[in-house]
Design a protein around this motif. Structure first.
Motif, PDB file in Angstrom:
ATOM      1  N   PHE A 112       0.828  -1.208   0.000  1.00  0.00           N
ATOM      2  CA  PHE A 112       0.000   0.000   0.000  1.00  0.00           C
ATOM      3  C   PHE A 112       0.864   1.260   0.000  1.00  0.00           C
ATOM      4  O   PHE A 112       0.608   2.199  -0.750  1.00  0.00           O
ATOM      5  CB  PHE A 112      -0.922  -0.008   1.226  1.00  0.00           C
ATOM      6  N   GLY A 113       1.903   1.266   0.848  1.00  0.00           N
ATOM      7  CA  GLY A 113       2.781   2.434   0.905  1.00  0.00           C
ATOM      8  C   GLY A 113       3.477   2.694  -0.407  1.00  0.00           C
ATOM      9  O   GLY A 113       3.605   3.842  -0.849  1.00  0.00           O
ATOM     10  N   SER A 114       3.908   1.622  -1.078  1.00  0.00           N
ATOM     11  CA  SER A 114       4.591   1.767  -2.364  1.00  0.00           C
ATOM     12  C   SER A 114       3.644   2.300  -3.429  1.00  0.00           C
ATOM     13  O   SER A 114       4.013   3.138  -4.257  1.00  0.00           O
ATOM     14  CB  SER A 114       5.158   0.409  -2.811  1.00  0.00           C
ATOM     15  N   ILE A 115       2.410   1.808  -3.419  1.00  0.00           N
ATOM     16  CA  ILE A 115       1.427   2.250  -4.411  1.00  0.00           C
ATOM     17  C   ILE A 115       1.113   3.733  -4.226  1.00  0.00           C
ATOM     18  O   ILE A 115       1.046   4.503  -5.188  1.00  0.00           O
ATOM     19  CB  ILE A 115       0.138   1.417  -4.311  1.00  0.00           C
ATOM     20  N   MET A 116       0.923   4.171  -2.973  1.00  0.00           N
ATOM     21  CA  MET A 116       0.608   5.570  -2.711  1.00  0.00           C
ATOM     22  C   MET A 116       1.770   6.465  -3.116  1.00  0.00           C
ATOM     23  O   MET A 116       1.568   7.556  -3.669  1.00  0.00           O
ATOM     24  CB  MET A 116       0.281   5.760  -1.223  1.00  0.00           C
ATOM     25  N   THR A 117       3.002   6.001  -2.882  1.00  0.00           N
ATOM     26  CA  THR A 117       4.176   6.780  -3.284  1.00  0.00           C
ATOM     27  C   THR A 117       4.228   6.926  -4.791  1.00  0.00           C
ATOM     28  O   THR A 117       4.476   8.013  -5.328  1.00  0.00           O
ATOM     29  CB  THR A 117       5.465   6.090  -2.801  1.00  0.00           C
ATOM     30  N   ALA A 118       3.966   5.823  -5.513  1.00  0.00           N
ATOM     31  CA  ALA A 118       4.004   5.848  -6.973  1.00  0.00           C
ATOM     32  C   ALA A 118       2.911   6.740  -7.541  1.00  0.00           C
ATOM     33  O   ALA A 118       3.133   7.492  -8.489  1.00  0.00           O
ATOM     34  CB  ALA A 118       3.870   4.428  -7.518  1.00  0.00           C
ATOM     35  N   MET A 119       1.705   6.661  -6.967  1.00  0.00           N
ATOM     36  CA  MET A 119       0.592   7.475  -7.452  1.00  0.00           C
ATOM     37  C   MET A 119       0.866   8.961  -7.238  1.00  0.00           C
ATOM     38  O   MET A 119       0.383   9.814  -7.988  1.00  0.00           O
ATOM     39  CB  MET A 119      -0.702   7.060  -6.747  1.00  0.00           C
ATOM     40  N   GLY A 120       1.655   9.284  -6.212  1.00  0.00           N
ATOM     41  CA  GLY A 120       1.992  10.672  -5.942  1.00  0.00           C
ATOM     42  C   GLY A 120       3.110  11.183  -6.827  1.00  0.00           C
ATOM     43  O   GLY A 120       3.488  12.348  -6.744  1.00  0.00           O
ATOM     44  N   GLY A 121       3.643  10.290  -7.684  1.00  0.00           N
ATOM     45  CA  GLY A 121       4.693  10.694  -8.614  1.00  0.00           C
ATOM     46  C   GLY A 121       6.073  10.716  -7.995  1.00  0.00           C
ATOM     47  O   GLY A 121       7.030  11.188  -8.608  1.00  0.00           O
ATOM     48  N   ASP A 122       6.200  10.194  -6.784  1.00  0.00           N
ATOM     49  CA  ASP A 122       7.501  10.205  -6.117  1.00  0.00           C
ATOM     50  C   ASP A 122       8.278   8.935  -6.426  1.00  0.00           C
ATOM     51  O   ASP A 122       7.703   7.885  -6.710  1.00  0.00           O
ATOM     52  CB  ASP A 122       7.319  10.314  -4.596  1.00  0.00           C
ATOM     53  N   ALA A 123       9.584   9.029  -6.361  1.00  0.00           N
ATOM     54  CA  ALA A 123      10.434   7.850  -6.535  1.00  0.00           C
ATOM     55  C   ALA A 123      10.291   6.950  -5.316  1.00  0.00           C
ATOM     56  O   ALA A 123       9.944   7.396  -4.225  1.00  0.00           O
ATOM     57  CB  ALA A 123      11.890   8.281  -6.710  1.00  0.00           C
ATOM     58  N   GLN A 124      10.533   5.666  -5.516  1.00  0.00           N
ATOM     59  CA  GLN A 124      10.442   4.725  -4.416  1.00  0.00           C
ATOM     60  C   GLN A 124      11.509   5.012  -3.368  1.00  0.00           C
ATOM     61  O   GLN A 124      12.590   5.505  -3.663  1.00  0.00           O
ATOM     62  CB  GLN A 124      10.602   3.297  -4.943  1.00  0.00           C
ATOM     63  N   ASN A 125      11.169   4.711  -2.111  1.00  0.00           N
ATOM     64  CA  ASN A 125      12.085   4.921  -1.006  1.00  0.00           C
ATOM     65  C   ASN A 125      13.054   3.746  -0.946  1.00  0.00           C
ATOM     66  O   ASN A 125      12.721   2.670  -0.460  1.00  0.00           O
ATOM     67  CB  ASN A 125      11.274   5.034   0.297  1.00  0.00           C
ATOM     68  N   MET A 126      14.265   3.959  -1.448  1.00  0.00           N
ATOM     69  CA  MET A 126      15.251   2.895  -1.476  1.00  0.00           C
ATOM     70  C   MET A 126      15.937   2.774  -0.114  1.00  0.00           C
ATOM     71  O   MET A 126      16.084   3.750   0.603  1.00  0.00           O
ATOM     72  CB  MET A 126      16.289   3.161  -2.562  1.00  0.00           C
ATOM     73  N   ALA A 127      16.310   1.551   0.236  1.00  0.00           N
ATOM     74  CA  ALA A 127      17.042   1.324   1.486  1.00  0.00           C
ATOM     75  C   ALA A 127      18.369   2.073   1.440  1.00  0.00           C
ATOM     76  O   ALA A 127      18.951   2.248   0.370  1.00  0.00           O
ATOM     77  CB  ALA A 127      17.272  -0.173   1.681  1.00  0.00           C
ATOM     78  N   ASP A 128      18.850   2.509   2.599  1.00  0.00           N
ATOM     79  CA  ASP A 128      20.095   3.285   2.608  1.00  0.00           C
ATOM     80  C   ASP A 128      21.204   2.574   3.390  1.00  0.00           C
ATOM     81  O   ASP A 128      21.040   1.464   3.871  1.00  0.00           O
ATOM     82  CB  ASP A 128      19.869   4.696   3.140  1.00  0.00           C
ATOM     83  N   ASN A 129      22.324   3.255   3.495  1.00  0.00           N
ATOM     84  CA  ASN A 129      23.542   2.675   4.053  1.00  0.00           C
ATOM     85  C   ASN A 129      23.397   2.213   5.501  1.00  0.00           C
ATOM     86  O   ASN A 129      24.187   1.393   5.978  1.00  0.00           O
ATOM     87  CB  ASN A 129      24.674   3.708   3.947  1.00  0.00           C
ATOM     88  N   SER A 130      22.385   2.703   6.201  1.00  0.00           N
ATOM     89  CA  SER A 130      22.206   2.332   7.608  1.00  0.00           C
ATOM     90  C   SER A 130      21.861   0.848   7.771  1.00  0.00           C
ATOM     91  O   SER A 130      22.002   0.290   8.863  1.00  0.00           O
ATOM     92  CB  SER A 130      21.101   3.183   8.248  1.00  0.00           C
ATOM     93  N   LEU A 131      21.415   0.217   6.695  1.00  0.00           N
ATOM     94  CA  LEU A 131      21.027  -1.197   6.760  1.00  0.00           C
ATOM     95  C   LEU A 131      22.142  -2.137   6.322  1.00  0.00           C
ATOM     96  O   LEU A 131      21.961  -3.359   6.317  1.00  0.00           O
ATOM     97  CB  LEU A 131      19.785  -1.440   5.891  1.00  0.00           C
ATOM     98  N   LYS A 132      23.303  -1.596   5.961  1.00  0.00           N
ATOM     99  CA  LYS A 132      24.423  -2.433   5.533  1.00  0.00           C
ATOM    100  C   LYS A 132      24.780  -3.449   6.611  1.00  0.00           C
ATOM    101  O   LYS A 132      24.780  -3.145   7.794  1.00  0.00           O
ATOM    102  CB  LYS A 132      25.641  -1.551   5.225  1.00  0.00           C
ATOM    103  N   ASN A 133      25.039  -4.679   6.189  1.00  0.00           N
ATOM    104  CA  ASN A 133      25.407  -5.805   7.061  1.00  0.00           C
ATOM    105  C   ASN A 133      24.246  -6.345   7.881  1.00  0.00           C
ATOM    106  O   ASN A 133      24.449  -7.184   8.775  1.00  0.00           O
ATOM    107  CB  ASN A 133      26.566  -5.437   7.995  1.00  0.00           C
TER     108      ASN A 133
END
Length: 235
Positions: A112-133
């Motif tokens: 649901f969160g991904s669909i709402m982000t896409a419908m709003g024209g925003d890029a997907q929220n990609m995981a960042d460096n804080s999740l490394k390892n």
């Protein structure tokens, strides 16, 4: 790349409902074989996937998030006043960047969160460096066509945290292309098989160690016996 992922988020949410029954074993060769993939519906569940390097990934396996391979830039403009009187037109821009994953996004691929982000024209929220390892668990494996039904398949994995906690409000991570994520080092397989090139490099290193008396001849011969079957495999 991110615009492409945004498009596929909406696309996947529509076609998932038409997915067929589970595929017990899907190989990389299957995904490229038109005699196989033309009969597969996008969104089909996969119990086990065998990568191009013959590494197995199954539901319930634990993986590790490697190093992000992309970089996200953010630019903000600030305006303000100085002294006792506002001075219009005063502003400055500040750019910041952070390491992000190219193939690992927050949330489910069609959540649901991904669909709402896409419908709003925003890029997907990609995981960042804080999740490394971070160690993660494979919750789902699905396969989709790269466009029409006559196009090859690619594999998406849904990952959860090993300790049961959620990745923030997203709860899960999605690996949007399993092969590319593994190839780039963004996803590390805990029981990954050694490649032919790695085996050759290991054997060369061991020979050098033997020549300087840092490894015995018996140890070298034992390692050579173990690595020979890998080296003899033709790419």
């Amino acid at each position: 790349m991110k615009k492409t992922i945004t498009f596929f988020t909406i696309f996947l949410s529509i076609i998932t409902m038409y997915a067929q029954e589970d595929i017990n074993l899907l190989t990389y060769e299957n995904t490229q074989d038109i005699n196989f993939f033309s009969s597969i519906k996008s969104g089909s569940q996969v119990k086990e996937y065998l990568t191009t390097s013959k590494n197995s990934v199954k539901i319930g396996d634990t993986l590790v998030l490697g190093v992000p391979t992309s970089q996200e830039m953010n630019t903000r403009t600030y305006s303000g006043s100085y002294g006792t009187k506002a001075r219009g037109g005063v502003g400055q821009s500040r750019s910041t960047s952070k390491k992000t994953y190219e193939f690992v996004q927050m949330g489910r691929p069609a959540g649901f969160g991904s669909i709402m982000t896409a419908m709003g024209g925003d890029a997907q929220n990609m995981a960042d460096n804080s999740l490394k390892n971070t160690t993660v668990v494979v919750k789902e494996i699905k396969t989709y066509h790269r466009g029409s039904k006559n196009k090859p398949l690619y594999v998406i994995m849904v990952l959860g945290e090993i300790n049961g906690r959620a990745f923030g409000i997203n709860k899960y991570l999605s690996v949007m292309d399993t092969e590319l994520a593994i190839e780039s080092g963004e996803i590390l397989l805990k029981n990954r098989k050694m490649t032919r090139d790695e085996a050759i490099a290991k054997l060369k290193e061991s020979k050098e160690l033997m020549e300087i008396d840092m490894m015995s001849k018996d140890e070298f011969e034992k390692l050579k016996t173990e690595l020979t079957p890998i080296i003899m495999i033709k790419n």
